[in-house]
Design a protein around this motif. Structure first.
Motif, PDB file in Angstrom:
ATOM      1  N   LEU A 290     -12.886   2.420  -0.074  1.00 18.31           N
ATOM      2  CA  LEU A 290     -12.751   3.155  -1.641  1.00 18.31           C
ATOM      3  C   LEU A 290     -11.087   2.168  -1.452  1.00 18.31           C
ATOM      4  O   LEU A 290     -11.526   1.226  -3.245  1.00 18.31           O
ATOM      5  CB  LEU A 290     -11.688   4.387  -1.545  1.00 18.31           C
ATOM      6  N   LEU A 291     -10.719   0.789  -1.501  1.00 14.73           N
ATOM      7  CA  LEU A 291     -10.012   0.100  -1.651  1.00 14.73           C
ATOM      8  C   LEU A 291      -9.819  -1.402  -2.301  1.00 14.73           C
ATOM      9  O   LEU A 291      -9.655  -2.500  -1.999  1.00 14.73           O
ATOM     10  CB  LEU A 291      -8.520  -0.145  -0.736  1.00 14.73           C
TER      11      LEU A 291
ATOM     12  N   THR B 159       1.004  -0.922   0.030  1.00 13.84           N
ATOM     13  CA  THR B 159       0.510   0.539  -0.078  1.00 13.84           C
ATOM     14  C   THR B 159       1.282   1.178  -0.121  1.00 13.84           C
ATOM     15  O   THR B 159       2.160   1.178   0.512  1.00 13.84           O
ATOM     16  CB  THR B 159      -1.137  -0.398   0.711  1.00 13.84           C
TER      17      THR B 159
ATOM     18  N   PHE C 288      -2.834   7.456  -6.789  1.00 13.10           N
ATOM     19  CA  PHE C 288      -3.905   6.691  -6.122  1.00 13.10           C
ATOM     20  C   PHE C 288      -4.973   6.408  -7.375  1.00 13.10           C
ATOM     21  O   PHE C 288      -5.564   6.503  -7.963  1.00 13.10           O
ATOM     22  CB  PHE C 288      -5.119   7.882  -4.508  1.00 13.10           C
ATOM     23  N   ARG C 289      -5.433   4.729  -6.942  1.00 11.21           N
ATOM     24  CA  ARG C 289      -6.090   3.609  -7.321  1.00 11.21           C
ATOM     25  C   ARG C 289      -7.276   3.488  -6.788  1.00 11.21           C
ATOM     26  O   ARG C 289      -7.269   2.378  -6.276  1.00 11.21           O
ATOM     27  CB  ARG C 289      -4.750   2.975  -8.318  1.00 11.21           C
ATOM     28  N   PRO C 290      -8.369   3.700  -6.565  1.00  9.07           N
ATOM     29  CA  PRO C 290      -9.182   3.351  -6.363  1.00  9.07           C
ATOM     30  C   PRO C 290     -10.049   1.709  -6.656  1.00  9.07           C
ATOM     31  O   PRO C 290      -9.870   1.581  -8.006  1.00  9.07           O
ATOM     32  CB  PRO C 290     -10.178   4.130  -5.755  1.00  9.07           C
ATOM     33  N   ARG C 291     -10.162   0.795  -5.630  1.00  6.84           N
ATOM     34  CA  ARG C 291     -10.503  -0.391  -6.294  1.00  6.84           C
ATOM     35  C   ARG C 291     -11.632  -0.463  -5.840  1.00  6.84           C
ATOM     36  O   ARG C 291     -12.902  -2.410  -6.133  1.00  6.84           O
ATOM     37  CB  ARG C 291      -9.784  -1.720  -5.845  1.00  6.84           C
TER      38      ARG C 291
ATOM     39  N   THR D 243      -2.287   6.252  -1.361  1.00 11.74           N
ATOM     40  CA  THR D 243      -2.983   5.559  -1.098  1.00 11.74           C
ATOM     41  C   THR D 243      -4.000   5.315   0.650  1.00 11.74           C
ATOM     42  O   THR D 243      -5.134   4.954   0.474  1.00 11.74           O
ATOM     43  CB  THR D 243      -2.641   4.026  -1.315  1.00 11.74           C
ATOM     44  N   TYR D 244      -2.743   5.341   1.247  1.00  9.86           N
ATOM     45  CA  TYR D 244      -3.313   5.135   2.940  1.00  9.86           C
ATOM     46  C   TYR D 244      -4.191   6.285   3.100  1.00  9.86           C
ATOM     47  O   TYR D 244      -5.096   6.607   3.771  1.00  9.86           O
ATOM     48  CB  TYR D 244      -2.039   4.831   2.956  1.00  9.86           C
TER      49      TYR D 244
ATOM     50  N   ALA E 256     -11.071  -3.693   0.411  1.00 11.99           N
ATOM     51  CA  ALA E 256     -11.194  -4.358   1.161  1.00 11.99           C
ATOM     52  C   ALA E 256     -11.912  -4.360   1.921  1.00 11.99           C
ATOM     53  O   ALA E 256     -13.033  -3.725   1.738  1.00 11.99           O
ATOM     54  CB  ALA E 256      -9.936  -3.535   1.859  1.00 11.99           C
TER      55      ALA E 256
ATOM     56  N   ARG F 143     -11.316   3.975   4.140  1.00 13.63           N
ATOM     57  CA  ARG F 143     -10.322   3.318   3.449  1.00 13.63           C
ATOM     58  C   ARG F 143     -10.702   1.779   3.212  1.00 13.63           C
ATOM     59  O   ARG F 143     -10.470   1.463   1.595  1.00 13.63           O
ATOM     60  CB  ARG F 143      -9.112   3.230   4.636  1.00 13.63           C
TER      61      ARG F 143
END
Length: 273
Positions: free
Chosen positions: A237-238, A74, A150-153, A78-79, A240, A234
């Motif tokens: 957006l990521l 990470t 930043f690349r959101p998933r 991104t964090y 997780a 967090r």
């Protein structure tokens, strides 16, 4: 002999009182007024849009190289994006205290009351204008974050859930700021609430993991409202697992709203006794 017409007495049309706007229409009208006032206040508008960009650049380029996130996969940008989003949302929401206090000091509220516009509609207009300002600031943060890597998933559903959590946080904090703006006597005192809103994200997981803080700070940093909002953003957006964080964040927002909405009404009523 000329023909004459007898003119009888004319009957006046019945008087119909002008229709009054409903509560929702009043809130919409006052929201438009607050948005226009914000657009005319170029200093505050530029600050609310420039601050997110500057903070993103500062944390990524000045501090990012010295901070580890605990996950080598990470990157720091991104964090840190969720933390900057919450930090700037808090600043934008805190402006509600100053803008509402300015209205109360200017005497315009007395004019609104003469037009049967209640305090709840006035506060609602300021709060919705805060949501509009924060939407623009959030878009600026995300745009700069994408440019920085930043690349959101997030899936569409997760992205919408993140937007709801952030919106509820801004809504709750804006109503709380309205309480402060109605209670204090000067815009300068109202502006002090912005310090609180800007400070809270620092003792949280916004910029560093809570585990890296001193042990005596873990309890507060891990369980304060801002941490649950940031952890929710967090994770969502990521892509997780978010666990219970979104529900905890929404519960905090509901508690703040349940306290702030009646307190704002009471503070306005006390001010105009």
């Amino acid at each position: 002999m000329p023909h004459s017409h007898a003119l009888g007495p004319t009957r006046a049309a019945p008087h119909r009182p002008a229709p009054t706007a409903g509560p929702l229409a009043r809130v919409v009208t006052l929201t438009g007024r607050c948005v226009r006032l914000s657009a005319r206040n170029l200093d505050a508008l530029l600050m609310s849009l420039a601050l997110p960009v500057l903070l993103m650049l500062v944390f990524v380029y000045l501090f990012g190289g010295a901070i580890t996130t605990g996950d080598p996969a990470t990157s720091y940008v991104t964090y840190v994006v969720p933390g900057v989003l919450v930090l700037c949302s808090g600043y934008g929401a805190a402006l509600t205290a100053s803008t509402l206090n300015g209205d109360l000091r200017s005497g315009v509220v007395d004019r609104f009351r003469s037009m049967d516009v209640g305090g709840t509609a006035l506060v609602g207009g300021h709060v919705l204008a805060s949501l509009a300002r924060n939407a623009a600031a959030t878009a600026a943060v995300l745009l700069v974050a994408l440019l920085l890597g930043f690349r959101p998933r997030a899936s569409l559903g997760a992205a919408l859930a993140a937007a709801v959590v952030l919106l509820c946080y801004v809504l709750a904090l804006s109503w709380l700021a309205a309480v402060v703006g109605a209670l204090v006597s000067t815009p300068e005192a109202a502006g002090a609430f912005g310090f609180v809103a800007l400070f809270l994200p620092y003792p949280s997981s916004a910029f560093v993991p809570v585990e890296t803080m001193p042990g005596w700070l873990h309890g507060f940093a891990g369980h304060q409202p801002v941490t649950s909002v940031i952890e929710s953003l967090r994770a969502l957006l990521l892509g997780a697992p978010a666990g219970a964080s979104p529900w905890i964040a929404l519960a905090w927002c509901a508690v703040l709203l349940a306290l702030s909405v009646p307190l704002a009404s009471l503070a306005l009523a006390r001010r105009h006794r």
